[in-house]
Design an enzyme around this catalytic site. Sequence first.
Site, short mmCIF file in Angstrom:
data_model
loop_
_atom_site.label_atom_id
_atom_site.label_comp_id
_atom_site.label_asym_id
_atom_site.label_seq_id
_atom_site.Cartn_x
_atom_site.Cartn_y
_atom_site.Cartn_z
N LYS A 164 1.25 0.71 8.60
CA LYS A 164 1.88 1.77 9.15
C LYS A 164 3.23 1.56 10.01
CE LYS A 164 -0.56 5.07 7.02
NZ LYS A 164 0.15 5.66 5.93
N LYS A 204 2.98 7.93 -8.54
CA LYS A 204 1.82 9.01 -8.05
C LYS A 204 1.62 9.91 -9.39
CE LYS A 204 2.04 8.70 -3.21
NZ LYS A 204 2.20 9.15 -1.87
#
Length: 327
Positions: free
Chosen positions: A145, A239
């Site tokens: 992250k 996705k």
Amino acid sequence: MKLLELHFYHYAPVFKHKIQTPKVIMEKRETLFIGTVDEKGKEWFGECNAFETDWYHFETIDTVKHVLSQWFEKIRGREIANFKAAQELLDDLNETPAARATMVMAMYQMFHQLPTFDIPMTLTINGDMEHRLMRLDRAGRIKIKWNANIVEQVKMLTTMYPHIPISTDANQTLSTKDKGLLEALKHYNLAYIEEPFESLDQYEYSEKMPSIAIDEHATDQQTILEALSRYDIRVVIVKPFRLGGIDRALELIDLLRAYDVSVVIGGMYECGLSRYFTALLSQKGDYAGDITPTGYYFIEDIVDNTGWLEGDKLYFEPPIVNTERLN
């Protein structure tokens, strides 16, 4: 085969740890499930990846329910001979990809034998490196992250695990002033960086920069192909729910092979049913997908014992929905 009933179910698994994004904080995952019943009384389930609000995508749980209710009244009782016929019926949902993805998940199971398989796992580091380092050698990919120490972390991880691809997601927070930062990440062999800029027009490729991956900009097939023709994009995050489902994702992956780009299958905060199909697609990715093992996010799930970690792989069996947990 004919579909005679459409049921809507609510399920809200609790996160083990609160999920904090730039837009929302989630303690549980409000989730819509559908069940469609055929003439033999068999119920086929689909999981919706939309959220309660439009913080991530323009479709919400309520809009998906409304769209599918209207659509089902048009196709109720019609003969569906095969999956191609099912896809033709689903064409009316092209403008609402999350709704289509939910329904196609159920219909895909009607005409396909679901396999058992294993995939490499991606381990995500959220600023807790000191607790994760001992486990990272089992990863197919390491995802960090974005944080203030990203260069130092990438340097350390690429030194410790030179054969494991490492990626990061900047969530469109960078600008052209961060060119030096990107060049530093390239120096330490970062595999790719997701969405560094708010606009792709800010991106000018240099051999000194890491490969750029599009995710939020990968909204549909046409938009993705246009981006590849205009910019030097090297990685596409696929996705399924944004594209309209597993079948549309498979079509896009085949198209992308002609563009010499890498494919990564992106996951959501998914329950076990949807996670199975995301994992199924990830077998076609060039890097390990964003697939979490069972029990990673939720205290309890709607599907038990699929996606468990064994050695350095995640093992998936055809999902069985625990209907007693559906409301």
